[in-house]
Design a protein around this motif. Structure first.
Motif, PDB file in Angstrom:
ATOM      1  N   SER A 180     -13.912   4.627 -17.798  1.00 33.40           N
ATOM      2  CA  SER A 180     -14.165   4.021 -16.492  1.00 33.40           C
ATOM      3  C   SER A 180     -15.526   3.357 -16.408  1.00 33.40           C
ATOM      4  O   SER A 180     -15.920   2.881 -15.343  1.00 33.40           O
ATOM      5  CB  SER A 180     -14.056   5.090 -15.390  1.00 33.40           C
ATOM      6  OG  SER A 180     -15.042   6.105 -15.572  1.00 33.40           O
ATOM      7  N   TYR A 182      -7.536   4.455 -14.151  1.00 28.38           N
ATOM      8  CA  TYR A 182      -8.513   5.523 -14.340  1.00 28.38           C
ATOM      9  C   TYR A 182      -8.885   6.253 -13.052  1.00 28.38           C
ATOM     10  O   TYR A 182      -9.413   7.360 -13.093  1.00 28.38           O
ATOM     11  CB  TYR A 182      -9.773   5.020 -15.056  1.00 28.38           C
ATOM     12  CG  TYR A 182     -10.695   4.099 -14.284  1.00 28.38           C
ATOM     13  CD1 TYR A 182     -11.431   4.537 -13.189  1.00 28.38           C
ATOM     14  CD2 TYR A 182     -10.875   2.771 -14.693  1.00 28.38           C
ATOM     15  CE1 TYR A 182     -12.294   3.692 -12.515  1.00 28.38           C
ATOM     16  CE2 TYR A 182     -11.725   1.924 -14.024  1.00 28.38           C
ATOM     17  CZ  TYR A 182     -12.443   2.385 -12.940  1.00 28.38           C
ATOM     18  OH  TYR A 182     -13.300   1.541 -12.264  1.00 28.38           O
ATOM     19  N   ALA A 196     -12.443  11.124 -14.317  1.00 29.53           N
ATOM     20  CA  ALA A 196     -11.543  10.196 -15.003  1.00 29.53           C
ATOM     21  C   ALA A 196     -11.225  10.691 -16.407  1.00 29.53           C
ATOM     22  O   ALA A 196     -12.095  11.180 -17.127  1.00 29.53           O
ATOM     23  CB  ALA A 196     -12.165   8.805 -15.074  1.00 29.53           C
TER      24      ALA A 196
END
Length: 262
Positions: free
Chosen positions: A233, A43, A229
């Motif tokens: 995350s 991520y 991301a």
């Protein structure tokens, strides 16, 4: 890698244009509590950087979850600082790495450890912390600690590590931790604020010793997440007004290790 009698592991990523004849910058990345090096790599998007990236794997601590020293979950038995030191030295000796451009980053507990480790390990040029957990009792970043450039990002609606800290857990507030780092870097003068987006405010202190810079990104309404991301995350909202990987790498590129500051 054997550290303190224990086997330690990490994922090494090299850029697509990697050549043993070209020295690349390098980044050591530390995942959050309960995560793995692989999940962090997935991520964080740091693989997209033109750099060698080492994703370090933490050991299982309280609750059987991987974490790092500089937190209440793992003690000195983990030898994490030795692990981080060995990674820095390993990179610095590589003919493929620019030893003046080794940075540390991380998220949550890994971010807190990255800052604490950077305070005491020579050879780290700069540090970047995302949604960081800064534990007062466990941090090795003392007022007299090693000064260096620091970039921090934190969401104001972080449900795991509150932006304003949490005294009951011994967590610094973001502003208090930034103030300590400004003192360490001997920053003078007024801060410069800039609103980069409706949900992102950047505050910069640039009049610091050794040409260091302290930067804080206040992500309004942001959760315990990695900015930009595209994969999960952490809990809470993820801003896409800012890309943490690109911002961190640009900061590292602007702050190589000064010759007078090991």
């Amino acid at each position: 890698m054997n550290v303190g009698g224990q086997t330690r592991t990490f994922i090494e990523h090299v850029p697509a244009n990697f050549s043993p004849r070209t020295k690349k910058p390098a980044v050591i990345a530390f995942h959050g509590r309960g995560e793995t090096d692989g999940r962090f790599a997935a991520y964080s998007q740091l693989d997209g950087a033109d750099a060698v990236v080492l994703y370090a794997q933490g050991l299982n601590g309280k609750g059987g979850k991987p974490s790092w020293e500089a937190t209440p979950y793992i003690g000195a038995w983990a030898h994490d600082y030795e692990f981080a030191t060995d990674l820095v030295r390993w990179l610095a000796k590589s003919p493929c790495v620019d030893a003046t451009r080794i940075g540390m980053t991380g998220k949550s507990d890994g971010a807190g450890f990255a800052a604490s480790a950077a305070c005491r390990i020579n050879g780290v040029a700069a540090v970047a912390t995302i949604s960081a957990a800064f534990y007062q009792e466990h941090s090795h970043c003392t007022a007299s600690g090693r000064p260096l450039p620091v970039l921090n990002m934190h969401g104001t609606a972080d449900p795991v590590i509150p932006y304003d800290g949490q005294p009951a857990r011994g967590l610094y507030s973001t502003d208090d931790w930034i103030q300590l780092w400004r003192q360490r870097d001997q920053c003078t003068g007024q801060a410069t604020d800039r609103k980069l987006a409706p949900d992102v405010v950047r505050t910069t202190w640039s009049s610091c010793a050794h040409g260091n810079t302290v930067v804080n990104y206040r992500i309004i309404g942001g959760g315990h997440t990695w900015a930009g991301a595209t994969k999960p995350s952490g809990p809470g909202d993820t801003t896409h007004s800012l890309n943490a990987a690109q911002t961190v790498m640009a900061f590292f590129a602007a702050h190589p290790l000064p010759r007078t500051n090991p």
